[in-house]
Enzyme design. Structure first.
Site, mmCIF file in Angstrom:
data_model
loop_
_atom_site.group_PDB
_atom_site.id
_atom_site.type_symbol
_atom_site.label_atom_id
_atom_site.label_comp_id
_atom_site.label_asym_id
_atom_site.label_seq_id
_atom_site.Cartn_x
_atom_site.Cartn_y
_atom_site.Cartn_z
ATOM 1 N N HIS A 139 -14.382 -1.022 9.773
ATOM 2 C CA HIS A 139 -14.292 -1.937 8.627
ATOM 3 C C HIS A 139 -12.939 -2.639 8.603
ATOM 4 O O HIS A 139 -12.855 -3.861 8.550
ATOM 5 C CB HIS A 139 -14.526 -1.110 7.354
ATOM 6 N N ARG A 140 -11.842 -1.846 8.656
ATOM 7 C CA ARG A 140 -10.499 -2.451 8.555
ATOM 8 C C ARG A 140 -10.191 -3.283 9.788
ATOM 9 O O ARG A 140 -9.612 -4.363 9.685
ATOM 10 C CB ARG A 140 -9.447 -1.348 8.354
ATOM 11 N N ASP A 183 -8.347 -3.289 -0.031
ATOM 12 C CA ASP A 183 -9.124 -2.391 -0.879
ATOM 13 C C ASP A 183 -10.362 -1.962 -0.106
ATOM 14 O O ASP A 183 -11.106 -2.805 0.407
ATOM 15 C CB ASP A 183 -9.494 -3.050 -2.211
ATOM 16 N N ASN A 215 -0.529 3.828 1.410
ATOM 17 C CA ASN A 215 -1.298 4.561 2.419
ATOM 18 C C ASN A 215 -0.815 4.200 3.833
ATOM 19 O O ASN A 215 -1.095 3.110 4.328
ATOM 20 C CB ASN A 215 -2.783 4.216 2.232
ATOM 21 N N LYS A 253 -3.298 3.052 6.648
ATOM 22 C CA LYS A 253 -3.705 1.639 6.685
ATOM 23 C C LYS A 253 -2.690 0.812 7.476
ATOM 24 O O LYS A 253 -3.067 -0.064 8.251
ATOM 25 C CB LYS A 253 -3.779 1.073 5.258
ATOM 26 N N THR A 269 0.839 -1.204 0.000
ATOM 27 C CA THR A 269 0.000 0.000 0.000
ATOM 28 C C THR A 269 0.869 1.247 0.000
ATOM 29 O O THR A 269 1.977 1.236 0.524
ATOM 30 C CB THR A 269 -0.938 0.022 1.225
ATOM 31 N N PHE A 291 -7.612 9.273 8.557
ATOM 32 C CA PHE A 291 -7.209 9.730 7.216
ATOM 33 C C PHE A 291 -8.426 9.624 6.304
ATOM 34 O O PHE A 291 -9.502 9.151 6.709
ATOM 35 C CB PHE A 291 -6.029 8.887 6.700
ATOM 36 N N GLY A 292 -8.249 10.075 5.081
ATOM 37 C CA GLY A 292 -9.292 9.924 4.064
ATOM 38 C C GLY A 292 -10.624 10.529 4.486
ATOM 39 O O GLY A 292 -10.701 11.695 4.907
ATOM 40 N N ASP A 336 -12.434 9.860 7.031
ATOM 41 C CA ASP A 336 -12.734 9.747 8.465
ATOM 42 C C ASP A 336 -13.434 10.981 9.067
ATOM 43 O O ASP A 336 -14.341 10.828 9.889
ATOM 44 C CB ASP A 336 -11.461 9.440 9.269
HETATM 45 P P1 ITT Z 1 -3.561 1.807 -1.589
HETATM 46 O O1 ITT Z 1 -4.451 1.444 -2.781
HETATM 47 O O2 ITT Z 1 -2.155 2.138 -1.964
HETATM 48 O O3 ITT Z 1 -3.650 0.804 -0.483
HETATM 49 P P2 ITT Z 1 -5.496 3.960 -1.265
HETATM 50 O O4 ITT Z 1 -5.607 5.037 -0.232
HETATM 51 O O5 ITT Z 1 -5.577 4.356 -2.708
HETATM 52 O O6 ITT Z 1 -4.137 3.173 -0.948
HETATM 53 P P3 ITT Z 1 -8.018 2.451 -1.374
HETATM 54 O O7 ITT Z 1 -8.163 2.437 -2.860
HETATM 55 O O8 ITT Z 1 -8.369 1.216 -0.655
HETATM 56 O O9 ITT Z 1 -6.526 2.822 -0.957
HETATM 57 O O10 ITT Z 1 -8.775 3.639 -0.670
HETATM 58 C C1 ITT Z 1 -9.986 4.094 -1.070
HETATM 59 C C2 ITT Z 1 -10.221 5.480 -0.586
HETATM 60 O O11 ITT Z 1 -10.871 5.413 0.678
HETATM 61 C C3 ITT Z 1 -9.007 6.384 -0.409
HETATM 62 O O12 ITT Z 1 -9.407 7.686 -0.798
HETATM 63 C C4 ITT Z 1 -8.725 6.323 1.090
HETATM 64 O O13 ITT Z 1 -8.172 7.529 1.580
HETATM 65 C C5 ITT Z 1 -10.123 6.092 1.649
HETATM 66 N N1 ITT Z 1 -10.072 5.236 2.828
HETATM 67 C C6 ITT Z 1 -9.593 3.970 2.898
HETATM 68 N N2 ITT Z 1 -9.697 3.509 4.153
HETATM 69 C C7 ITT Z 1 -10.250 4.503 4.884
HETATM 70 C C8 ITT Z 1 -10.572 4.661 6.236
HETATM 71 O O14 ITT Z 1 -10.329 3.699 7.113
HETATM 72 N N3 ITT Z 1 -11.118 5.810 6.643
HETATM 73 C C9 ITT Z 1 -11.352 6.810 5.775
HETATM 74 N N4 ITT Z 1 -11.055 6.765 4.478
HETATM 75 C C10 ITT Z 1 -10.500 5.620 4.029
#
Ligand code: ITT
Length: 183
Positions: free
Chosen positions: A166-167, A66, A9, A12, A7, A140-141, A143
């Site tokens: 979820h994770r 994912d 990210n 994660k 990843t 992150f993301g 959240d």
């Molecule tokens: P990798 O594919 O390199 O693992 P990514 O961030 O692109 O990293 P995803 O495609 O799985 O991974 O992520 C989907 C989106 O959802 C991405 O914009 C993340 O920031 C967000 N995301 C994933 N897990 C999250 C979480 O636990 N809380 C909030 N946002 C999340």
């Protein structure tokens, strides 16, 4: 042997480390696997894990995570396209889109795909909540706009988020399977 978490990210990996304590070391690996076009988180995760395991050419297992945010009133959008939507539209504007709806329910779903020389296994977890105006500095993301039980995921620390997320659920299922398998 180390499990390689594939990843870009770091959020994660930070969440995953709590689960690997005691069973295995976890190492973050960046590998640009082909993100197949699919509506299925499973298919995307399995294909990424398989491709990376074959490409890296070592026996150490790999994990791909994912994740998608699925907004009920928007027919599950952005779902498997959540990363693209975060990069293009952004979290704040997704909230504004959802705030126009009466129904603010949404869920996160994670599929973890584990690959080694014996094959591929998947583990999944989800959490349902409500979309709110952004609050909190953690996580992150998406959240800051996802509220569960009165708190956004960005207002929780890693341990609190893992306990309900979820994770966290997918990781708990994975480590249980992995520990049984090692016996
Ligand atoms: P990798 O594919 O390199 O693992 P990514 O961030 O692109 O990293 P995803 O495609 O799985 O991974 O992520 C989907 C989106 O959802 C991405 O914009 C993340 O920031 C967000 N995301 C994933 N897990 C999250 C979480 O636990 N809380 C909030 N946002 C999340």
């Amino acid at each position: 042997m180390a499990i390689r978490f594939v990843t870009g990210n770091e959020g994660k990996v930070r969440e995953a480390r709590e689960y690997f304590d005691g069973i295995e070391s976890v190492e973050q690996v960046q590998y640009d696997y082909t993100e197949i076009q699919s509506d299925s988180l499973e298919d995307i995760a399995i294909s990424g894990a398989r491709e990376t395991f074959e490409a890296l050419g070592s026996d150490d297992p790999v994990i791909v995570d994912d994740t998608g945010l699925f907004v009920d009133a928007l027919g599950g959008f952005p779902g498997p396209y959540s990363a693209y939507v975060e990069d293009t539209v952004g979290v704040e504007r997704l909230w504004r889109l959802a705030s126009a709806e009466d129904n603010r329910r949404a869920h996160f779903r994670t599929v973890l795909a584990y690959a080694d020389e014996d094959g591929t296994e998947t583990f999944e977890g989800s959490v349902a909540g409500t979309l709110v105006a952004p609050r909190g500095k953690g996580g992150f993301g998406y959240d800051p706009i996802f509220e569960y039980n009165g708190q956004t995921l960005a207002e929780m620390n890693t341990e609190e988020k893992n306990a309900i997320s979820h994770r966290g659920r997918a990781l708990a299922e994975f480590v249980e399977w992995y520990a049984d398998r090692e016996e």
